[in-house]
Each structure stands twice: as structure tokens, then as C-alpha cells.
Design an enzyme around this catalytic site. Structure first.
Site, PDB file in Angstrom:
ATOM      1  CB  SER A 192       3.594  66.003  87.121  1.00  0.00           C
ATOM      2  OG  SER A 192       3.507  64.870  87.120  1.00  0.00           O
ATOM      3  CB  ALA A 225      -4.380  62.321  81.408  1.00  0.00           C
ATOM      4  N   PRO A 226      -3.614  63.474  83.637  1.00  0.00           N
ATOM      5  CG  PRO A 226      -3.464  63.745  86.410  1.00  0.00           C
ATOM      6  CD  PRO A 226      -2.089  63.692  85.446  1.00  0.00           C
ATOM      7  N   GLY A 227      -2.714  66.786  84.039  1.00  0.00           N
ATOM      8  CA  GLY A 227      -3.249  67.606  83.478  1.00  0.00           C
ATOM      9  C   GLY A 227      -2.583  68.840  84.495  1.00  0.00           C
ATOM     10  N   GLY A 228      -1.496  68.336  85.665  1.00  0.00           N
ATOM     11  CA  GLY A 228      -0.419  68.990  85.699  1.00  0.00           C
ATOM     12  C   GLY A 228       0.010  69.797  84.957  1.00  0.00           C
ATOM     13  CG  ASP A 244      -2.637  61.339  77.990  1.00  0.00           C
ATOM     14  OD1 ASP A 244      -3.131  60.512  78.353  1.00  0.00           O
ATOM     15  OD2 ASP A 244      -1.983  61.500  78.957  1.00  0.00           O
ATOM     16  CG  ASP A 264       0.159  57.665  69.468  1.00  0.00           C
ATOM     17  OD1 ASP A 264       1.426  58.424  70.180  1.00  0.00           O
ATOM     18  OD2 ASP A 264       0.504  56.492  69.031  1.00  0.00           O
ATOM     19  CG  ASP A 281       5.619  64.339  82.594  1.00  0.00           C
ATOM     20  OD1 ASP A 281       6.786  63.348  82.080  1.00  0.00           O
ATOM     21  OD2 ASP A 281       4.825  64.668  82.976  1.00  0.00           O
ATOM     22  CE  LYS A 310       9.278  59.838  81.705  1.00  0.00           C
ATOM     23  NZ  LYS A 310       8.623  61.287  82.959  1.00  0.00           N
TER      24      LYS A 310
HETATM   25  C1  LIG Z   1       3.461  61.152  83.938  1.00  0.00           C
HETATM   26  S1  LIG Z   1       1.934  61.477  83.285  1.00  0.00           S
HETATM   27  C2  LIG Z   1       2.173  62.971  82.710  1.00  0.00           C
HETATM   28  C3  LIG Z   1       1.676  63.889  83.705  1.00  0.00           C
HETATM   29  C4  LIG Z   1       1.290  65.220  83.669  1.00  0.00           C
HETATM   30  N1  LIG Z   1       2.104  66.027  83.021  1.00  0.00           N
HETATM   31  C5  LIG Z   1       0.183  66.037  84.504  1.00  0.00           C
HETATM   32  O1  LIG Z   1       1.288  66.709  84.633  1.00  0.00           O
HETATM   33  O2  LIG Z   1      -0.344  66.009  84.995  1.00  0.00           O
HETATM   34  C6  LIG Z   1       2.210  60.575  81.669  1.00  0.00           C
HETATM   35  C7  LIG Z   1       1.237  60.281  80.815  1.00  0.00           C
HETATM   36  O3  LIG Z   1       2.300  60.218  79.587  1.00  0.00           O
HETATM   37  C8  LIG Z   1       0.748  59.654  78.457  1.00  0.00           C
HETATM   38  N2  LIG Z   1       1.105  58.708  77.326  1.00  0.00           N
HETATM   39  C9  LIG Z   1       1.386  57.593  77.821  1.00  0.00           C
HETATM   40  N3  LIG Z   1       3.068  57.783  75.986  1.00  0.00           N
HETATM   41  C10 LIG Z   1       1.758  58.184  75.304  1.00  0.00           C
HETATM   42  C11 LIG Z   1       0.929  58.281  74.241  1.00  0.00           C
HETATM   43  N4  LIG Z   1       2.161  57.567  72.738  1.00  0.00           N
HETATM   44  N5  LIG Z   1       0.235  59.188  73.738  1.00  0.00           N
HETATM   45  C12 LIG Z   1      -0.235  60.121  74.492  1.00  0.00           C
HETATM   46  N6  LIG Z   1       0.178  60.312  75.949  1.00  0.00           N
HETATM   47  C13 LIG Z   1       0.741  59.158  76.357  1.00  0.00           C
HETATM   48  C14 LIG Z   1      -0.136  58.801  79.891  1.00  0.00           C
HETATM   49  O4  LIG Z   1      -1.286  58.397  79.142  1.00  0.00           O
HETATM   50  C15 LIG Z   1      -0.033  59.304  81.168  1.00  0.00           C
HETATM   51  O5  LIG Z   1      -0.983  60.247  81.381  1.00  0.00           O
END
Ligand SMILES: C[S@@+](CC[C@H](N)C(=O)[O-])C[C@H]1O[C@@H](n2cnc3c(N)ncnc32)[C@H](O)[C@@H]1O
Length: 366
Positions: A192, A225-228, A244, A264, A281, A310
């Protein structure tokens, strides 16, 4: 007949077509659409030929969400001979204009990809042929951003078929087919990362990076997460608060530039008003994300935000417009000036990326 030829992600032709038709009609220019399904190609055939250039002068490509690149057709699809293709192309072009550069393009499909070697091979003799006839300027040393004038596009549908056209250098993508080819950084915890890398390239002009995208800034990454995405902020020397419930990659935590809060993203509020960037994201309903982003900016919690919205399975263009309208309405209600751009970037799939920032002081600070 003049047409505007637009490239988009394959499968998004309907959205790309609806958008150009709507935005052209706001400028009182009309035409009909020809969509090449799953080929990432849209042709907008204009009723009035001169509207091609007028529209390209009035409508910034940056304002189109689904189009990656565009050009105004000079020819319909022309058949090329097996030999003397260069001559056939050069002969087709009239010598009224000298082009700044040439973009050899194909479709973003498997067939298109298999033509890229052919295009690379043809590129040198075609450039030479065009220069010989004074149709193409000599190679310039200036940066692509500073080039003015017309860019010649040759869209190869096959080795025997091409559509020729031109775009205005100041209002087209400097990337072939509008696609920046980015290298995946192996230190990044996820792929990502390329989305945020592309977003920075797309939304923030290079000559403003030293002020708006620089070392020492504080950033918040919601849904990190995971941190991209965090990796893109860290590599630019920023200090990041990563929100996250999921785990962050060890490698990113070891940089010492990241604080991870397992909570959250909708509930997190920064304690100090020293955050410059907010990136988000989270896989969440786009309406919820849009509202949260507007709140962050209007509360002064951050200066600039980049986030994903989305896309639904159906009615994607309408949904995107509704989400963006919600943000615009929130800004207008507070009477602030703002910048808001959205793009379906190359590294995006079922989402669009949005950049927003306020340009005038917050109401309470006036
Ligand atoms: C597509 S992944 C993110 C990838 C991240 N941007 C990366 O580059 O590694 C979406 C993330 O959003 C988190 N997420 C979804 N709803 C959330 C919320 N309400 N609060 C915090 N994190 C949330 C999920 O746990 C997931 O790790």
C-alpha cells in the site's frame, strides 16, 4: 470529428465517461461517448470540433477524478503498413505545428503491455522522422513541468493501428498513459506504500516539498497497520503517531520515529496542535471517513490530509460526488477557502485518493 481520448483504470470507463460528459456540459460543450469496456479507454466525440482544445484549456486534468491522461484526437484510428510505419505517421501529420515531445502510448491491458517493446523500438526512428520534418522539437533540458506547448500522443491499439492526437503540456500528465512507475521499497511493510507515494507525487508540486513535505513534521496515520503509509512519512523524516488496533511491523517501530496507539481512529484526538499531515487508509464507510477528515481540518488538528474513500460496487461516480460534496458543504458552512482534489490513482483499486487543505484561517482564529 474531434474526440477527447481519455485513459482510466480498466473497468472504470463508465465513471470516466460520465465525468467528462458532465464536466464538458458545464462548459456548454457536448458530445457522445464511446466506451471501450475493460480497456481503460474512453472516447468523447465532440459535436463541435473546436471544442476539443477549448475544453482542454478550460478544464484542468487535475479536476477529473477517473481520467489518468487525455489528448485531443488529430486522426481517427489509422491503419499502418507493415513497413514504413514512421513514414505513414509523419505523412499523416500536417506541418502547422511543432510538438514539444512525443508520448508513445498503449492501453493498460495485457495486449497493451505486450506492445510496449514494439513502442520502445519504434520510438527512436519515429522521433528522428518527426524531427526531420520539423514536427518535433529537439530534446530540451528543461523539466517536464516547465514545458509549454503541445505534446504529440500516438496511441497504439496494435502494431498496425494508431490514433494520433495532442495534449497541452501544461494540462496533461507528464507520465506516459498517466502512470508513474514507482519502485516498491523493500523496507516497506506493505505494498500500500505505493499509494501514498503516488499521492504525494500527484497532489503536492515538487517545488513545494521543502515546505509541505519535509523532515521534522508531525504526522498522524489512521488505520496504519502494518505500516506502508507510515513508512512514506518516516522516510521523509517525519514523526508519526500510528493509530490501529492491528500490529505495526517491527522494522517501522525500530526507526524510533513512530508512536503506535492501539485504538479506534474515529476516537483519536491529538493532544497538541502540532500535526501537519493526517493520512488515513481505514477500510470504512466513505461517508464516515469524509466527515472525519472535514472535522480534523476544521478543528485545526492538521494542516493537510490525504485519505482514501472506498468505492461502492455500483453507482461509483455518484457516490464519489456525494462524498466530496459532504466535505465541500462542511467547508462552505464554515466559510473557509480550501483546496480539494480527488484522483483514482494508478495504485488505487476500489478506492479514490483525496487531498484536502484549508487555504484561509479557521473561523475561530480570524
Ligand atoms: C488497508 S489497511 C491499512 C494499510 C496501511 N495503510 C499500510 O500501508 O500498511 C486498513 C487498516 O485500517 C484499520 N482500521 C479499520 N478501521 C479502523 C478504525 N476504526 N480505527 C483504526 N484502524 C482501523 C485496519 O485495522 C487495517 O489495519
Amino acid at each position: 470529428m474531434t474526440s477527447i481520448v481519455l485513459y482510466c483504470r480498466p473497468g472504470f470507463e463508465k465513471e470516466c465517461g460520465a465525468e467528462i460528459q458532465e464536466k464538458a456540459s458545464w462548459n456548454e460543450m457536448f458530445g457522445y461517448l464511446e466506451l471501450k469496456k475493460n480497456q481503460g479507454l474512453v472516447l468523447f466525440h465532440l459535436h463541435e470540433s473546436e471544442h476539443g482544445e477549448t475544453l482542454m484549456k478550460k478544464l484542468p486534468l487535475k479536476r477529473l477524478i477517473f481520467a489518468r491522461q487525455w489528448f485531443i484526437s488529430l486522426t481517427e484510428k489509422i491503419d499502418l503498413p507493415d513497413y514504413n510505419r514512421v513514414e505513414a505517421i509523419v505523412d499523416t501529420l500536417s506541418s502547422e505545428c511543432q510538438y514539444e515531445d512525443l508520448r508513445m502510448e498503449t492501453l493498460d491491458t495485457n495486449d497493451g503491455k505486450s506492445l510496449s517493446k514494439f513502442c520502445r523500438k519504434l520510438s527512436v526512428p519515429l522521433r528522428q522522422g518527426l524531427r526531420k520534418e520539423k514536427l518535433l522539437k529537439e530534446k530540451s533540458k528543461s523539466s517536464p513541468e516547465s514545458v509549454k506547448g503541445r505534446i504529440l500522443h500516438a496511441l497504439f491499439l496494435s502494431g498496425q493501428e494508431v490514433i494520433l492526437g495532442f495534449s497541452l503540456a501544461q494540462n496533461s500528465s507528464k507520465y506516459i498513459m498517466g502512470i508513474p512507475r514507482l519502485k516498491f521499497p523493500h523496507q516497506s511493510p506493505s505494498r500500500s506504500t505505493l499509494k501514498l507515494d503516488e499521492a504525494f507525487l500527484h497532489f503536492i508540486p515538487r517545488d513545494e516539498w521543502s515546505e509541505r513535505l519535509t523532515s521534522g513534521m508531525n504526522a498522524v496515520d489512521l488505520g496504519s497497520a502494518p505500516g506502508g503509509w507510515t513508512y512514506q512519512l518516516v522516510r521523509r523524516g517525519m514523526m508519526v503517531t500510528a493509530i490501529d488496533n492491528g500490529p505495526m511491523a517491527e522494522s517501522i517501530m525500530e526507526t524510533g520515529q513512530v508512536k503506535h496507539k492501539m485504538m479506534d481512529g474515529f476516537k483519536y484526538i491529538p493532544i497538541k496542535q502540532n500535526v501537519y499531515w493526517l493520512v488515513c487508509d481505514m477500510i470504512e464507510k466513505p461517508q464516515r471517513v469524509a466527515k472525519l477528515m472535514a472535522q480534523w481540518l476544521l478543528n485545526g488538528y492538521c494542516k493537510e490530509a490525504i485519505f482514501n474513500l472506498k468505492l461502492p460496487m455500483k453507482g461509483r461516480y455518484q457516490q464519489v460526488n456525494d462524498d466530496l460534496k459532504m466535505i465541500k458543504d462542511a467547508f462552505s458552512e464554515h466559510k473557509v477557502k480550501y483546496e480539494l482534489y480527488a484522483k483514482h490513482l494508478y495504485y488505487d483499486r476500489e478506492e479514490i485518493t483525496v487531498h484536502a487543505r484549508l487555504l484561509s484561517p479557521l473561523p475561530q482564529l480570524k
